[in-house]
Enzyme design. Structure first.
Site, PDB file in Angstrom:
ATOM      1  N   HIS A 168      71.589 100.704  19.769  1.00 23.05           N
ATOM      2  CA  HIS A 168      72.593 100.801  20.849  1.00 23.05           C
ATOM      3  C   HIS A 168      74.007 100.908  20.287  1.00 23.05           C
ATOM      4  CE1 HIS A 168      69.353  99.414  23.563  1.00 23.05           C
ATOM      5  NE2 HIS A 168      69.066  98.607  22.558  1.00 23.05           N
ATOM      6  N   GLU A 302      81.646 117.945  12.488  1.00 22.17           N
ATOM      7  CA  GLU A 302      81.747 118.217  13.931  1.00 22.17           C
ATOM      8  C   GLU A 302      81.147 119.573  14.278  1.00 22.17           C
ATOM      9  OE1 GLU A 302      85.771 116.766  15.649  1.00 22.17           O
ATOM     10  OE2 GLU A 302      86.064 117.018  13.505  1.00 22.17           O
TER      11      GLU A 302
END
Ligand code: ARG
Length: 473
Positions: A168, A302
């Site tokens: 998480h 990216e």
């Protein structure tokens, strides 16, 4: 408005049909159908198929020995022109097959017109694309191997460094940095495996299928397989010209690979932030800002993350094209090439760039170590210690939860509570549990073959090095 005057002539050499029409195609229709801008990429495969076909035509007596020799020499000259990027395409060439036949007729005279016997562009294009995909799979597997090697190298150099393991995106349990890095080697190995599986399944020859039903001249499908190095022959000519599931499989493997790489790109972006500060991307794989002089941006990571969208799009595009097409060949199938080329070419760019990025990473040992302790990262270890002391895990979980609440109130980590406080929570929490608060021990206790213990990771490294080398070869 287009009139018949503006249309392409009814018969011209760069188009492999026309005899039954009184006027040629409308300009707009021609513009939609012409495919040389992208299918020229298949020249190598198309010429290989033509060479095999010439041999078959000779075997059945359509070409005599002299004609075969002249034909093969012309195909070689043609290959030379393509290799030099000098093949003279004309606006009237409909596709790469038509362009090559037109050139052969110019080069050889009437002999050039003999090569079309017994074949169709339907089996030709299916063969070309299979050959192209086969090479693409091999190349991508090699590029994956190089990326795996970069991970193995980094994992080897940082053996013993701590890192926080997350779920998480919250700190969960401490691990070895190498364990985290090696996770990518196994993810990538399945990506390589999917490409290998796709390659093995597409490795069937389709020439000799003709338009759809086979041919009447006695051409032998197995001979084409032999010439082109296919493992076997597609057993049904209709399936052979109609199916593109081989391309869909390659695209699926590409899309999943691109998704693996996008997860990696995302992690590198996170690690390189001031907030995480776990790693620095090398200068060669970082970029600056046009306005903020201090910036050091992970643009390459990216872009790798971003390219996944495009490769997934390529898969979806072809799935959508093939969906509901009636057997056998439909012209819709001309749309198969661009997504396949785009996905593979994208990954050809992406893989070396991300490999360099991974190799360029320098990790910050102190920040990683600091993040791997604290945050009650050893709470599970404490609960498992209670299990070894006979407490049911369900209860141990509650007990340690209480310990965590207490520590949080005090503003300390688990090892900051004094023994009396611990014992007050549960009698099994006596002084000897303090041994459970050591990170290195926590790591080395996880010594299953798949665990993060130093010995396990060292063994894992050997396996990782092997799979990387196998893909690289
Ligand atoms: N350019 C076509 C393609 O890529 C070649 C096959 C054309 N066949 C046909 N029947 N029009 O699919």
């Amino acid at each position: 408005m287009t009139t018949d005057d503006q249309a392409i002539p009814a018969t011209d050499a760069g188009r492999l049909w026309g005899g039954r029409f009184s006027v040629g195609p409308d300009e707009a229709a021609w513009a939609l159908g012409v495919s040389t801008s992208f299918d020229r990429k298949l020249w190598r495969q198309d010429l290989a198929g033509s060479r095999a076909h010439a041999h078959e035509l000779h075997r059945i007596g359509v070409l005599d020995a002299g004609e075969l020799e002249r034909m093969l020499a012309a195909l070689d000259r043609c290959a030379g022109l393509f290799a030099d990027d000098a093949f003279p395409f004309l606006p009237t060439d409909e596709d790469v097959h038509g362009a090559i036949e037109r050139w052969l007729v110019e080069d050889l005279g009437p002999l050039g017109g003999k090569l079309r016997a017994g074949r169709s562009r339907n089996d030709q294009i299916a063969s070309d694309l299979r050959l192209w995909c086969r090479d693409a799979c091999d190349e991508l597997v090699m590029l994956i191997g190089a990326l795996q090697e970069a991970f193995v190298e980094q994992a080897e150099q940082h053996l013993g460094w701590l890192a926080p393991g997350y779920t998480h995106l919250q700190r969960g349990q401490p691990v070895l940095l190498s364990h985290h890095l090696l996770a990518y080697v196994w993810m990538l190995d399945r990506d390589a495996g999917r490409l290998r599986d796709a390659r093995a399944r597409l490795d069937q020859s389709v020439l000799g299928s003709g338009a759809l039903a086979g041919q009447t001249l006695g051409l032998d499908p197995a001979a084409y397989a032999e010439h082109l190095g296919f493992a076997g022959v597609a057993p049904n000519s209709m399936d052979a010209v109609a199916s593109r599931d081989f391309a869909l499989e390659v695209l699926s493997a590409c899309a999943i690979l691109a998704v693996t790489l996008s997860r990696l790109g995302e992690e590198i972006v996170l690690w390189a932030t001031a907030e995480f500060g776990f790693a620095r991307v090398g200068d060669g794989f970082s970029t600056g800002s046009s306005i903020m002089p201090q910036k050091r941006n992970p643009d390459i990571a990216e872009l790798v993350r971003g390219k996944a969208g495009r490769v997934i799009g390529d898969l979806v595009a072809l799935l959508t094209t093939v969906k509901a097409l009636p057997l056998t060949y439909d012209r819709d199938l001309q749309e198969d090439k661009e997504p396949v080329f785009d996905a593979v070419d994208t990954l050809r760019l992406v893989l070396p760039a991300i490999t360099g990025t991974v190799a360029s990473l320098t990790f910050d040992r102190d920040r990683l170590a600091a993040a791997s302790v604290g945050g009650f990262a050893l709470a599970t270890d404490l609960a498992e210690e209670l299990v070894t002391r006979g407490v049911a895990f369900r209860d141990a979980h509650e007990v340690v939860g209480e310990v965590v609440r207490l520590a949080e109130e005090r503003g300390v980590d688990l090892d900051g509570l004094d023994p009396a406080e611990l014992a007050a929570v549960h009698p099994a929490l006596d002084e000897s549990v303090a041994a459970r608060f050591d990170v290195q021990q926590a790591i080395d206790r996880r010594d299953g073959v798949n665990g993060t213990a130093t010995a396990s990771v060292r063994a894992q490294l050997d396996g990782a090095r092997e799979v990387a080398a196998a893909n690289r070869a």
